[in-house]
Design an enzyme around this catalytic site. Structure first.
Site, PDB file in Angstrom:
ATOM      1  CB  SER A 103      46.956  41.623  41.486  1.00  0.00           C
ATOM      2  OG  SER A 103      47.295  40.120  41.155  1.00  0.00           O
ATOM      3  CG  ASP A 161      39.628  40.076  39.480  1.00  0.00           C
ATOM      4  OD1 ASP A 161      39.901  39.671  38.588  1.00  0.00           O
ATOM      5  OD2 ASP A 161      40.313  40.449  40.227  1.00  0.00           O
ATOM      6  CG  HIS A 193      43.027  41.759  38.472  1.00  0.00           C
ATOM      7  ND1 HIS A 193      42.960  40.186  39.241  1.00  0.00           N
ATOM      8  CD2 HIS A 193      44.653  41.324  38.165  1.00  0.00           C
ATOM      9  CE1 HIS A 193      44.356  40.517  40.479  1.00  0.00           C
ATOM     10  NE2 HIS A 193      44.925  41.301  38.996  1.00  0.00           N
TER      11      HIS A 193
END
Length: 215
Positions: A103, A161, A193
């Protein structure tokens, strides 16, 4: 506010390589603990710095750079570069250092890795995207480009995602390939995610290639 000290999982045998793995929206420490339980990467120390908080807004990929905190990103880049230098000062060759994360951690790792003055073993970003893409060509001096022009990049992204859009990842890979980098971009069906067992297996194989044991 002082920078929090990174978490460190030391090598079990002679320390010959380092993975700097930036936290994202979750904690990556269990990954290293899993490697330890399975006697993987015994010569590798894992360093887990705290990744910066990068606001994520649902926009088109080409508009992302306009909404990013350039001074903050440069500060985080400099911090990651200092971690790389600290490992080099310990005697670890830069070509035995991998930088990556998940991320936000993966996004800053990609930017910091591409702009590292020292050649790295590899760069990886999971559910990540290119930061300050519109300024990247201007910060890639001839010396920096020469240092990491052949550094391989691993990217993994879920096609479901909802936070970091899959197209941000694919566009990042496209841009980096256009600039001459070798990018291994992998898409995982149904993944949101988060991490995925297949993704972790693929990353482990890639890390094995980048950081083979020296005995």
């Amino acid at each position: 506010m002082a920078q929090l000290a990174p978490l460190v999982v030391p090598a079990l045998k002679k320390h010959t390589a380092t993975v700097i793995w930036a936290h994202g929206l979750g904690d990556s420490l269990p990954i290293a603990e899993n490697y330890r339980r399975r006697s993987k990467f015994d010569e590798v120390a894992f360093i887990f710095p705290n990744a910066p908080t990068i606001p994520v807004t649902v926009v088109a990929f080409n508009d992302l750079a306009q909404q990013q905190d350039q001074p903050g990103i440069h500060k985080s880049r400099d911090y990651f570069h200092s971690l790389i230098k600290a490992e080099i000062d310990k005697g670890i060759p830069s070509t035995r250092i991998v930088l990556g994360g998940f991320s936000q951690g993966g996004s800053i790792s990609i930017f910091a890795g591409l702009t590292s003055p020292s050649p790295l073993a590899g760069i990886f970003g999971l559910s990540s995207y290119l930061l300050l893409g519109d300024t990247l060509p201007s910060v890639l001096t001839q010396e920096i480009r020469a240092a990491n022009s052949s550094t391989p990049i691993f990217m993994g992204h879920g096609d479901a995602d909802p936070l970091v859009k899959p197209e941000w990842g694919s566009e990042t890979a496209k841009v980096l390939k256009g600039l001459g980098w070798k990018v291994d971009f992998n898409v995982y069906r149904g993944l949101v995610h988060s991490a995925d067992p297949k993704e972790m297996d693929d990353l482990e194989k890639w890390l094995n290639e980048r950081l083979p044991a020296q005995g």
